[in-house]
Design an enzyme around this catalytic site. Structure first.
Site, PDB file in Angstrom:
ATOM      1  CG  ASP A  50     -92.490 -63.059  11.746  1.00  0.00           C
ATOM      2  OD1 ASP A  50     -92.760 -62.558  10.644  1.00  0.00           O
ATOM      3  OD2 ASP A  50     -92.546 -64.283  11.985  1.00  0.00           O
ATOM      4  CG  ASP A  93     -91.095 -68.972   7.027  1.00  0.00           C
ATOM      5  OD1 ASP A  93     -90.876 -67.749   6.903  1.00  0.00           O
ATOM      6  OD2 ASP A  93     -91.720 -69.456   7.989  1.00  0.00           O
TER       7      ASP A  93
HETATM    8  C1  GLA Z   1     -92.629 -66.794  10.341  1.00  0.00           C
HETATM    9  C2  GLA Z   1     -91.137 -66.558  10.200  1.00  0.00           C
HETATM   10  C3  GLA Z   1     -90.386 -67.781  10.702  1.00  0.00           C
HETATM   11  C4  GLA Z   1     -90.764 -68.049  12.148  1.00  0.00           C
HETATM   12  C5  GLA Z   1     -92.265 -68.204  12.286  1.00  0.00           C
HETATM   13  C6  GLA Z   1     -92.699 -68.274  13.736  1.00  0.00           C
HETATM   14  O1  GLA Z   1     -93.072 -67.813   9.509  1.00  0.00           O
HETATM   15  O2  GLA Z   1     -90.799 -66.262   8.880  1.00  0.00           O
HETATM   16  O3  GLA Z   1     -88.998 -67.596  10.575  1.00  0.00           O
HETATM   17  O4  GLA Z   1     -90.295 -67.010  12.943  1.00  0.00           O
HETATM   18  O5  GLA Z   1     -92.954 -67.112  11.689  1.00  0.00           O
HETATM   19  O6  GLA Z   1     -94.063 -68.427  13.888  1.00  0.00           O
END
Ligand code: GLA
Length: 742
Positions: free
Chosen positions: A490, A557
Site C-alpha cells: 500500500d 477506499d
Molecule cells: C489504505 C488502503 C486500505 C487499507 C488501509 C490500511 O487506506 O487503501 O485498503 O489497507 O490503507 O491502513
C-alpha cells in the site's frame, strides 16, 4: 396541501410523514470570535459575512480551530403554521448536527444548548453529530408572529473542521404526527420464524391513539402478502411493536403506517428486508471451485478443494502429480511440483449421500492466480483493531459456515500487525496482538487455507505502522519464513518520498517501489500473490502486469454506502476490462457486505439487500478480487447465501478470465456482460436509479449482438427462464443477473 418530505432513515428504510408547513433557513450572517451581545436583536451586521449552514465553515474558507463563531438568522415565523397544526403546542427549531458545541438564542434568550464549551464547569465536550431540536412553547411571548425574529447560534469548534454543517434549519409548528416515528427491523420469533418488527414511538406525554397497520407487499405486483392492523395508543413512555412474518426467500417490502384518529394524519415507513435467492446446496458432494490452479515449480502448493455437501466428507485422488498429497478429511492439497507442465487428475469427494468427482488441472509454470483470489481481509471489519484471535475466528467460521467449500481461501491481515520498531537486525517485528505469525501460517496451511499480509513501500503505512522502505528484501524473507501467500503493498507513506523525487511526474517513478518489492518477492522459494494498492495512480492497470502484479487497486477506499459502491463500481470500472486476464486482475476494493465497521464497533452493512446483490453481481462480472470484508464469525444466513452461490461465483472464477464490459447505458439501466469459457455470456442488468423499474431485455439485444436467444438462466435463483418473455422487474439499485447463450 400538506408538504411531504422523504427521509432516508437507514439502509433500506424510508419514512414518509406529513409535516406541518415549515420555514427553511439556509443562509446566515457569520462572525468569527465571541461576544455575548451578538445574541441580541439589535446587532450591526454590516461587517458580517454570508455563510451557508449546509457545509462546515472550514469548507467555506473560515479557519477557526479551538474557537468561536456566531451565526445569525432573520426569520419570519408565520402564524399560518400555527393555524395549520393540530397541536399548536410548540415552535421547533431543528438545527441538525453542529461541530462541536452550540448555544442557540431566540430574540436574545437562550432556547437550547448542546455539547459543552471549554469554560463550562465540566469542561469541553463535543456533540457534533447530535441532532438539535430546540422547542419554544407556542404561547411564549418570545415568539413574534408574522414578524422578524433573530435566531443566533454561538458555536465552539475544537480542531478542524467546524461550524453548522447539516443545514437547512427548519422552523416549524409540529403536528401530532411529527412527534411519532416508526422503526422497522428484522429478526426471528422464539420459534425461529422470520419476522419484521415495526415499532411506533412517540415523543409526547399525552397519549395519542389511532390505527397502526403493517403490510408485507410484493413490490412487483403491489399485492399484499401479509397484514396486521390494530388500534393502539402511544405516548413517550409507551410505544407499540407489531411483529409480522414474511417469506425471506422472496423480494418484499414491509410498509408500516400509523393513522392518528383525531387529526386523520398518518406517517409511513418502508423497509426492504434481506431476502435469500441462492437455493440450498444439495446434500451430495458438489465441486464449487474453478478446476484449475497455477503454481511455480518448487513452490509449496496450498489449495483446498471447495466442495459443498453434508459433512463428514472424504477426499481421494488416484493419479495425483508426484510431490503432492491430499488430506482425505478436509480436501487440502499440499507438497510441491518440481517440473513445469500441465497436470490433470481426478479428485473424488464422498459423503453419506453420494459421491462426485472432478477433473482438475495444475498448471505448473510462471503464472499464479489463474482466477481472481477469493478470501477475507481484516480491514473493512476490524480496521487497526485486528488481532491474531480475530483472524483465527474468521478462518474457523470460513470453514464452519461453508465458505471454504466455495473457494474462499485467503486469510489476509491488513494494516495494524506491525511493532513500533524493527528488531536490532532490521527485520520487521510484530506487535503484541500477533503472538506468532509462523504458527498462524502453519495452522492456516494445515486447513488448506492461505495466509496474507500487508505493508507499504514507504516509511509508514496508512495506519501509521512501519512500512518496508529500505528493508524490502528482509521483509520478503520474513514473509517467506512465516508462510505468507499474499502481500498487499500500500503506497501511503511512500507519497512523502515520491514528492521529493525529481522524476515524480513520470510513470517510472510510480513503478519503481513496486518493481523493487516484486524482485524481492520473486527471490523467495514460494508463490506470493502480489497485490498493488495505490488507488489507481498513473493508470496502474496499464503497467501492473509489467511488474508482475497479480492485482492492482483501481480506486480509493470503498465504504458501505450506495454512493461509494456506485462511484467505484459503475463510474470507475467501465474502461478497465482490457487489462484483466488470468494472473493479473483489476481490484475495485474489498467487499462491503455483512458486519463491517473499520474498528472494534461493527454494524450491518448500510447497503440495502438489493444493493448487496448488485455489489456481488458486479464484482463477479468484473473478475474482481473477492475479499470478504466482514467478520465471518458474525455472518448471517443472508450473507452466507449471498457469497456462496456457486453459479454466481463461477462467473468470477471463469477460466477465460475476461472482465465484463458495459454494453448499455440507458438512463438508469445499465447492462454489463462478459464471455465465459463455455461459450455463454454472463449478463448483469442493473437498475441504478432511485425507483423500481420494468426492463424489456429485448431492447438491448442489438448492443449485445444477440439475434436469437437459445437459453436464459437466472444466476441468483439458478433457474432457467423463458427465452421469449424477457421482461424483468428490477428493484431500485438492484440487478437481474443472467447467463445466456445465443
Ligand atoms: C489504505 C488502503 C486500505 C487499507 C488501509 C490500511 O487506506 O487503501 O485498503 O489497507 O490503507 O491502513
Amino acid at each position: 396541501m400538506k408538504k411531504q418530505f422523504l427521509l432516508l432513515a437507514m439502509a433500506g428504510m424510508v419514512s414518509l410523514s406529513s409535516w406541518a408547513q415549515d420555514v427553511v433557513l439556509e443562509n446566515a450572517k457569520f462572525h468569527a470570535g465571541d461576544d455575548a451581545s451578538w445574541a441580541g436583536v439589535n446587532v450591526d451586521e454590516s461587517s458580517w459575512r454570508d455563510i451557508k449552514n449546509s457545509a462546515t465553515w472550514t469548507s467555506q474558507g473560515v479557519k477557526i480551530e479551538n474557537g468561536f463563531g456566531w451565526y445569525r438568522y432573520h426569520v419570519n415565523i408565520l402564524k399560518s403554521m400555527l393555524e395549520k397544526s393540530d397541536l399548536k403546542e410548540t415552535v421547533d427549531f431543528v438545527l441538525g448536527g453542529v461541530d462541536d458545541a452550540d448555544e442557540t438564542y431566540l430574540n436574545g434568550q437562550l432556547i437550547g444548548k448542546t455539547g459543552r464549551f471549554p469554560s463550562d464547569e465540566k469542561g469541553y465536550a463535543s456533540q457534533w453529530s447530535t441532532k438539535r431540536n430546540y422547542r419554544v412553547k407556542a404561547n411564549s411571548s418570545l415568539i413574534k408572529w408574522d414578524a422578524d425574529n433573530v435566531l443566533a447560534v454561538r458555536v465552539y469548534n475544537a480542531g478542524d473542521p467546524g461550524g453548522m454543517f447539516e443545514g437547512p434549519i427548519r422552523v416549524r409548528v409540529p403536528n401530532t404526527i411529527d412527534n411519532l416515528s416508526i422503526n422497522i427491523s428484522e429478526g426471528t420469533d422464539g420459534k425461529g420464524v422470520v419476522q419484521s418488527f415495526s415499532t411506533l414511538k412517540s415523543t409526547m406525554q399525552a397519549s395519542k391513539s389511532g390505527v397502526f397497520s403493517v403490510k408485507v407487499v410484493d413490490p412487483e405486483t403491489g399485492e399484499t402478502l401479509g397484514e396486521k392492523s390494530m388500534k393502539v395508543s402511544v405516548n413517550e413512555k409507551k410505544g407499540k411493536t407489531i411483529a409480522v412474518p414474511y417469506d425471506n426467500h422472496r423480494m418484499v417490502r414491509i410498509v408500516s403506517t400509523f393513522t392518528e384518529s383525531k387529526s386523520g394524519l398518518s406517517c409511513t415507513t418502508q423497509y426492504i428486508p434481506k431476502y435469500i435467492l441462492t437455493p440450498a446446496a444439495p446434500a451430495e458432494p458438489r465441486f464449487n471451485t474453478a478446476p484449475i490452479y497455477g503454481v511455480r515449480p518448487g513452490s509449496p502448493v496450498h489449495f483446498r478443494f471447495g466442495v459443498s455437501g453434508e459433512k463428514p466428507m472424504k477426499f481421494s485422488a488416484a493419479d495425483l502429480p508426484a510431490g503432492l498429497t491430499l488430506n482425505p478429511d478436509n480436501g487440502a492439497l499440499s507438497g510441491s511440483i518440481e517440473k513445469a507442465g500441465s497436470y490433470t487428475f481426478t479428485v473424488k469427494a464422498r459423503n453419506a449421500k453420494g459421491e462426485q468427482s472432478q477433473r482438475f488441472t495444475i498448471r505448473c509454470g510462471s503464472k499464479i492466480a489463474l482466477t481472481p483470489p477469493m478470501g477475507w481481509n481484516s480491514w473493512n471489519c476490524w480496521g487497526l483493531s485486528v488481532t491474531q484471535d480475530k483472524v483465527i475466528s474468521s478462518a474457523k467460521a470460513l470453514i464452519d459456515k461453508g465458505l471454504a467449500d466455495y473457494g474462499y481461501c485467503y486469510m489476509n491481515i491488513d494494516d495494524g500487525w506491525e511493532a513500533k520498531e524493527r528488531n536490532a537486525d532490521g527485520t520487521i517485528a510484530v506487535n503484541e496482538k500477533f503472538p506468532s505469525m509462523k504458527d498462524l501460517g502453519d495452522w492456516l496451511h494445515s486447513e488448506g487455507l492461505k495466509f496474507g499480509i500487508y505493508s507499504s513501500p514507504g516509511d509508514l503505512t496508512c495506519g501509521g505502522y512501519l512500512g518496508s522502505i529500505d528493508h524490502e528484501l528482509q521483509d520478503a524473507e520474513s514473509y517467506n519464513s512465516w508462510g505468507i501467500d499474499y502481500l498487499k503493498y500500500d503506497w501511503c507513506g511512500y507519497g512523502r518520498k515520491h514528492r521529493t523525487e525529481p522524476d515524480n511526474q513520470t510513470v517510472a517513478s510510480y513503478v519503481r517501489p513496486y518493481l523493487l518489492m516484486e524482485r524481492c518477492l520473486r527471490q523467495q522459494p514460494r508463490d506470493i500473490f502480489y497485490s498493488l494498492c495505490q488507488y489507481g495512480m498513473a493508470d496502474v492497470w496499464k503497467w501492473g502486469e509489467a511488474v508482475d502484479a497479480n492485482s492492482w487497486r483501481t480506486t480509493g477506499d470503498i465504504t458501505d454506502t450506495w454512493a461509494s459502491l456506485y462511484h467505484i463500481g459503475f463510474e470507475l470500472q467501465p474502461e478497465l476490462y482490457p487489462y484483466a486476464k488470468p494472473g493479473h486482475w483489476n481490484d475495485p476494493d474489498m467487499l462491503i457486505v455483512g458486519k463491517v465497521g473499520w474498528s472494534n464497533n461493527l454494524r450491518d452493512s448500510r447497503l440495502t439487500p438489493d444493493e448487496q446483490y448488485t455489489h456481488i453481481s458486479l464484482w463477479t462480472l468484473l473478475a474482481s478480487n473477492m475479499l470478504i470484508g466482514c467478520d465471518i464469525a458474525q455472518m448471517d444466513e443472508f450473507t452466507v447465501a449471498l457469497l456462496c452461490n456457486n453459479e454466481v461465483n463461477a462467473v468470477n472464477q471463469d477460466i477465460l478470465g475476461k472482465q465484463a464490459k458495459r454494453d448499455v447505458e440507458d438512463g438508469s439501466i445499465q447492462v454489463w456482460s462478459r464471455p465465459l469459457s463455455d461459450g455463454s455470456y454472463a449478463v448483469g442488468i442493473f437498475n441504478v436509479g432511485g425507483t423500481d423499474a420494468r426492463v424489456d431485455f429485448k431492447k438491448y439485444f442489438p448492443q449485445l449482438g444477440i439475434k436469437s436467444l437459445k437459453s436464459v438462466r437466472d444466476l441468483w435463483r439458478q433457474q432457467d427462464l423463458s427465452t421469449s418473455d424477457v421482461s424483468y422487474f428490477i428493484p431500485t439499485h438492484g440487478v437481474k443477473y443472467l447467463k445466456v447463450t445465443f
